[in-house]
Design an enzyme around this catalytic site. Structure first.
Site, PDB file in Angstrom:
ATOM      1  N   CYS A 110      -8.526   9.518  33.020  1.00 45.91           N
ATOM      2  CA  CYS A 110      -7.298   9.199  32.303  1.00 45.91           C
ATOM      3  C   CYS A 110      -7.226   7.690  32.128  1.00 45.91           C
ATOM      4  O   CYS A 110      -7.450   6.938  33.077  1.00 45.91           O
ATOM      5  CB  CYS A 110      -6.084   9.697  33.091  1.00 45.91           C
ATOM      6  SG  CYS A 110      -4.482   9.221  32.399  1.00 45.91           S
ATOM      7  N   CYS A 120      -8.937  11.461  27.963  1.00 46.05           N
ATOM      8  CA  CYS A 120      -9.183  12.624  28.814  1.00 46.05           C
ATOM      9  C   CYS A 120     -10.084  13.630  28.103  1.00 46.05           C
ATOM     10  O   CYS A 120     -11.070  14.121  28.669  1.00 46.05           O
ATOM     11  CB  CYS A 120      -7.869  13.268  29.242  1.00 46.05           C
ATOM     12  SG  CYS A 120      -6.756  13.679  27.890  1.00 46.05           S
ATOM     13  N   CYS A 137      -3.939   8.843  24.004  1.00 47.70           N
ATOM     14  CA  CYS A 137      -5.158   8.174  23.535  1.00 47.70           C
ATOM     15  C   CYS A 137      -6.355   9.114  23.474  1.00 47.70           C
ATOM     16  O   CYS A 137      -7.380   8.789  22.862  1.00 47.70           O
ATOM     17  CB  CYS A 137      -5.477   6.982  24.420  1.00 47.70           C
ATOM     18  SG  CYS A 137      -5.980   7.431  26.103  1.00 47.70           S
ATOM     19  N   CYS A 161       1.905   9.464  29.401  1.00 47.03           N
ATOM     20  CA  CYS A 161       0.679   9.640  28.636  1.00 47.03           C
ATOM     21  C   CYS A 161       0.837   8.960  27.283  1.00 47.03           C
ATOM     22  O   CYS A 161       1.854   9.132  26.609  1.00 47.03           O
ATOM     23  CB  CYS A 161       0.412  11.130  28.444  1.00 47.03           C
ATOM     24  SG  CYS A 161      -0.823  11.514  27.189  1.00 47.03           S
ATOM     25  N   TYR A 219     -10.103  30.547  21.357  1.00 48.20           N
ATOM     26  CA  TYR A 219     -11.074  31.116  22.287  1.00 48.20           C
ATOM     27  C   TYR A 219     -11.212  32.623  22.010  1.00 48.20           C
ATOM     28  O   TYR A 219     -10.617  33.150  21.072  1.00 48.20           O
ATOM     29  CB  TYR A 219     -10.679  30.802  23.726  1.00 48.20           C
ATOM     30  CG  TYR A 219     -10.760  29.325  24.043  1.00 48.20           C
ATOM     31  CD1 TYR A 219     -11.960  28.632  23.887  1.00 48.20           C
ATOM     32  CD2 TYR A 219      -9.641  28.619  24.476  1.00 48.20           C
ATOM     33  CE1 TYR A 219     -12.040  27.271  24.149  1.00 48.20           C
ATOM     34  CE2 TYR A 219      -9.709  27.257  24.741  1.00 48.20           C
ATOM     35  CZ  TYR A 219     -10.917  26.592  24.581  1.00 48.20           C
ATOM     36  OH  TYR A 219     -10.996  25.247  24.834  1.00 48.20           O
ATOM     37  N   ALA A 251      -3.981 -21.006  33.216  1.00 52.31           N
ATOM     38  CA  ALA A 251      -4.398 -20.970  34.617  1.00 52.31           C
ATOM     39  C   ALA A 251      -5.475 -22.023  34.856  1.00 52.31           C
ATOM     40  O   ALA A 251      -6.660 -21.718  35.024  1.00 52.31           O
ATOM     41  CB  ALA A 251      -4.905 -19.584  34.980  1.00 52.31           C
ATOM     42  N   ARG A 275      -0.857  33.360  26.793  1.00 49.76           N
ATOM     43  CA  ARG A 275      -0.843  32.145  25.974  1.00 49.76           C
ATOM     44  C   ARG A 275      -1.478  32.456  24.617  1.00 49.76           C
ATOM     45  O   ARG A 275      -2.497  33.141  24.545  1.00 49.76           O
ATOM     46  CB  ARG A 275      -1.597  31.001  26.653  1.00 49.76           C
ATOM     47  CG  ARG A 275      -1.372  29.667  25.934  1.00 49.76           C
ATOM     48  CD  ARG A 275      -1.882  28.462  26.682  1.00 49.76           C
ATOM     49  NE  ARG A 275      -1.024  27.310  26.393  1.00 49.76           N
ATOM     50  CZ  ARG A 275      -1.360  26.047  26.592  1.00 49.76           C
ATOM     51  NH1 ARG A 275      -2.535  25.730  27.094  1.00 49.76           N
ATOM     52  NH2 ARG A 275      -0.518  25.074  26.307  1.00 49.76           N
ATOM     53  N   ARG A 280      -1.067  16.794  29.693  1.00 52.60           N
ATOM     54  CA  ARG A 280      -1.384  15.368  29.819  1.00 52.60           C
ATOM     55  C   ARG A 280      -0.258  14.553  30.445  1.00 52.60           C
ATOM     56  O   ARG A 280      -0.513  13.536  31.101  1.00 52.60           O
ATOM     57  CB  ARG A 280      -1.757  14.806  28.447  1.00 52.60           C
ATOM     58  CG  ARG A 280      -3.127  15.267  27.965  1.00 52.60           C
ATOM     59  CD  ARG A 280      -3.466  14.700  26.601  1.00 52.60           C
ATOM     60  NE  ARG A 280      -2.687  15.326  25.548  1.00 52.60           N
ATOM     61  CZ  ARG A 280      -2.591  14.839  24.318  1.00 52.60           C
ATOM     62  NH1 ARG A 280      -3.190  13.695  23.997  1.00 52.60           N
ATOM     63  NH2 ARG A 280      -1.892  15.474  23.392  1.00 52.60           N
ATOM     64  N   GLN A 340      -5.241  30.510  35.053  1.00 55.03           N
ATOM     65  CA  GLN A 340      -5.516  30.935  33.682  1.00 55.03           C
ATOM     66  C   GLN A 340      -6.930  31.500  33.580  1.00 55.03           C
ATOM     67  O   GLN A 340      -7.870  30.934  34.143  1.00 55.03           O
ATOM     68  CB  GLN A 340      -5.368  29.758  32.710  1.00 55.03           C
ATOM     69  CG  GLN A 340      -5.497  30.149  31.245  1.00 55.03           C
ATOM     70  CD  GLN A 340      -5.501  28.952  30.313  1.00 55.03           C
ATOM     71  OE1 GLN A 340      -6.520  28.272  30.176  1.00 55.03           O
ATOM     72  NE2 GLN A 340      -4.374  28.673  29.681  1.00 55.03           N
TER      73      GLN A 340
END
Length: 656
Positions: free
Chosen positions: A369, A354, A351, A348, A173, A467, A221, A325, A102
């Site tokens: 991640c 990343c 959250c 994924c 962009y 434990a 894109r 992701r 890209q």
């Protein structure tokens, strides 16, 4: 199984072996100077080895002097970068996958100081309201020069042996800044009506095609909808109908496929969605484009499940299923689905760790991640390549939160015999609680994954079991891993925290305390506090949030804060920053304002105190004193988030 998902399809002259596409995602892995690194090669190679049909790189810079997104981004503005790209292509091809590179320029969404310039290039001098960088309107000479840079970059990508090039006109962009009326205020032939606003994109496509020839696949894109309604400007920017016209325009310009996304930086949550966005929420965008064109369409929409991906293909809404992701969290996503092992996919959980880590990345703390510690570190860590020298030695793992479960998984892979102790009747620790607020169900996917893997590995898990030192000694363990998590902080310096109407977030989230039709005070607006407030509000309570810091949500990643606040706002939850809790006396809750030191008090039926968590030091010290080889993990080591818990669990087991 998944007949459509794993059928081949052409994009121009390129035959993609299946319909899975890892879409572009920044990763901060490039070597200094923009060269493809060994980390890059291992990262993308792992996704190809995992069966992904088409791997698209991060956005690569066509102009390193004005168009860098960060200082560890792949650059393609010089022939010196071709050898590195060739190594990357060879690695991806080794596994039968296809590689697309890209190309982009960030324009007004870039950072001036990173690029060493006084202002960022753009269609017009419209400053981005997220990065707030000085911006100037490009001259026609600058436009012509930039078109040439895109074309030269595409030529290098072809020479390097990649299979396709993707021109990035999405997410606000530079190219998208020309396409959108929100950012393009020009009055010359590059601004105004649709044809003029698309001229820059069209000239780039023409120049790229002239460089690479008719048979080299060119993908475009773009954002089909900029979703400006998310920032209170519904009449601004591009809307779905505009996006469909862009798709038709790009097809007419001769691109071989369309990669359809949405959003710009101002509406970032619609491009890189936090947990509050459901799977498939924006599928109407790419589906509408596909209905209007005759070339293949790649679509993204928080796609996580193979079953859903197959359904989209079967229904004709997409030609290729895209996600970044999903493959970041599990590079084996495609192979697991193809082999009928979808239950083994590490999904994924949205959250956004990343994105948060990428935005603050540096060489010491690179992007990561939460659920996959290996992501971006594949040249250093791969579980199946760790030494298998456990020799059946027993390791006691105390605590079945994310740290303990991940440690047990890696220990079992290495041939140790982990025995997990959990005093609760369930797995998950803090992650279980984190999955209980509204829209947080995805968080539990991590626990589902760990549970499934430990069952396959035959790991013994003792629920409802304390434990105790003597119990652990009976195992004669080679090592003891302490992952006992944390408990809510209730400062003794604050009077009244022991009142019957005072609760912790844990009691609310696990259902021990159920409140409805109450007037509730929540003290603390960290993520736990604010999500607990959301849950209480949804349960029919009148909720007010108090925070000592100057702003609500101190330290929270802005995308997650915006997400939860967008849901709280309609519920009329009152917010009081700059208020320090002083005392609770029955129904009276007293505060002191931090800016004026004024004493104020309010009446509430119930109070929830969310002032952070702390490790159980006394119990941990007892364990440490009783055994020679003890490792502390997760919150028992240092209170943190899911990523830190998974990391400490993985590393402790890998290094034992």
């Amino acid at each position: 199984m998944y007949e459509n998902l794993f059928s081949s399809k052409n994009i121009g002259a390129m035959t993609v072996p299946n319909r899975t596409v890892m879409t572009a995602m920044g990763n901060y892995l490039a070597d200094e100077g923009g060269y493809v690194s060994e980390k890059d090669i291992a990262f993308y190679g792992a996704r190809a080895k995992g069966g992904t049909g088409l791997v698209i790189t991060e956005c690569t810079a066509v102009d390193s002097k004005s168009g860098l997104g960060n200082d560890r981004e792949i650059v393609v503005d010089d022939d010196k970068y071709i050898p590195g790209l060739k190594k990357l292509a060879d690695e991806v091809h080794k596994y039968g996958s296809k590689l697309c590179v890209q190309i982009y320029h960030p324009g007004r969404q870039g950072i001036a100081v990173v690029n060493g310039v006084e202002s960022m290039k753009s269609a017009s001098a419209t400053e981005c309201q997220i990065v707030h960088q000085p911006t100037h309107e490009m001259t026609k000479d600058e436009i012509k020069e930039m078109v040439g840079k895109f074309a030269s970059a595409a030529r290098r990508i072809k020479e390097a042996g990649a299979d396709a090039v993707e021109i990035h006109g999405a997410h606000g962009y530079l190219i998208g800044q020309f396409s959108s009326p929100y950012t393009n205020k020009r009055t010359d032939e590059y601004g105004g009506n649709f044809e003029n606003r698309m001229r820059f994109f069209g000239e780039i496509i023409d120049a790229v095609r002239a460089e690479v020839g008719a048979d080299f696949p060119v993908i475009a894109r773009f954002s089909v909808d900029e979703h400006m309604e998310y920032v209170g400007q519904p009449d601004e920017g591009l809307h779905l109908a505009d996006g469909v016209e862009i798709g038709k325009y790009l097809e007419a310009k001769g691109v071989d496929a369309l990669d359809v996304s949405s959003g710009i930086y101002e509406t970032m949550n619609t491009a890189w969605e936090p947990v509050g966005f459901d799977q498939g929420w924006k599928i109407e965008g790419p589906a509408s484009v596909k209905a209007a064109v005759n070339i293949p369409v790649i679509g993204v929409a928080v796609i996580r499940d193979p079953e859903y991906a197959e359904e989209l293909l079967k229904d004709g809404k997409l030609d290729f299923v895209g996600s970044a992701r999903a493959f970041y969290a599990d590079p084996e996503w495609a192979n697991k689905a193809k082999c009928g092992k979808a239950c083994d996919i590490r999904k994924c959980i949205s959250c956004l760790y990343c994105m948060e880590s990428l935005m603050s990345a540096n060489s010491e703390t690179p992007m990561g991640c939460s659920v996959n510690f290996e992501a971006g570190k594949e040249n250093q860590y791969q579980a199946e390549e760790l030494p298998k020298n456990g020799a059946g030695r027993t390791v006691a793992v105390i605590g079945a939160g994310p740290a303990g479960l991940e440690a047990a998984r890696i220990l079992a892979i290495r041939g140790f015999k982990p025995v997990v102790f959990e005093k609760q009747s369930r797995l998950g620790g803090q992650v279980y609680l984190a999955s209980k607020p509204p829209k947080k169900e995805k968080t539990a996917w991590l626990i589902d994954y760990e549970k499934g893997q430990l069952e396959k590995l035959g790991v013994e898990i003792r629920l409802n079991t304390e434990a105790a030192v003597e119990t652990i000694k009976e195992l004669k363990p080679y090592a003891v891993f302490v992952a006992t998590g944390s408990t809510p902080v209730m400062p003794k310096s604050i009077k009244g925290l022991d009142g019957k109407n005072v609760h912790t977030p844990v009691e609310i989230l696990d259902g021990t305390v159920k409140l409805s039709n109450k007037k509730v005070c929540v003290v603390g607006s960290g993520m736990t506090g604010i999500e607990t407030a959301e849950l209480l509000s949804e349960q029919g309570n009148d909720v007010t949030v108090f925070e000592m810091a100057d702003d609500i949500g101190p330290g929270l990643f802005f995308q997650n804060l915006v997400d939860v606040m967008s849901r709280i706002a309609p519920k009329n939850v009152a917010m009081y920053p700059k208020h320090r809790l002083v005392e609770i006396d029955g129904n009276k809750v007293a505060f002191e304002t931090t800016d004026t030191n004024e004493a104020v008090s309010f009446e509430f039926d119930e109070v929830v105190v969310s002032l952070g968590v702390a490790a159980n030091k006394a119990a941990n010290e007892e364990i440490a004193a009783a055994f020679d080889n003890v490792r502390f993990l997760g919150d028992a080591l240092s209170t943190g988030r899911i990523a830190a818990a998974v990391q400490t669990g993985y590393l402790a087991a890998a290094e034992l």
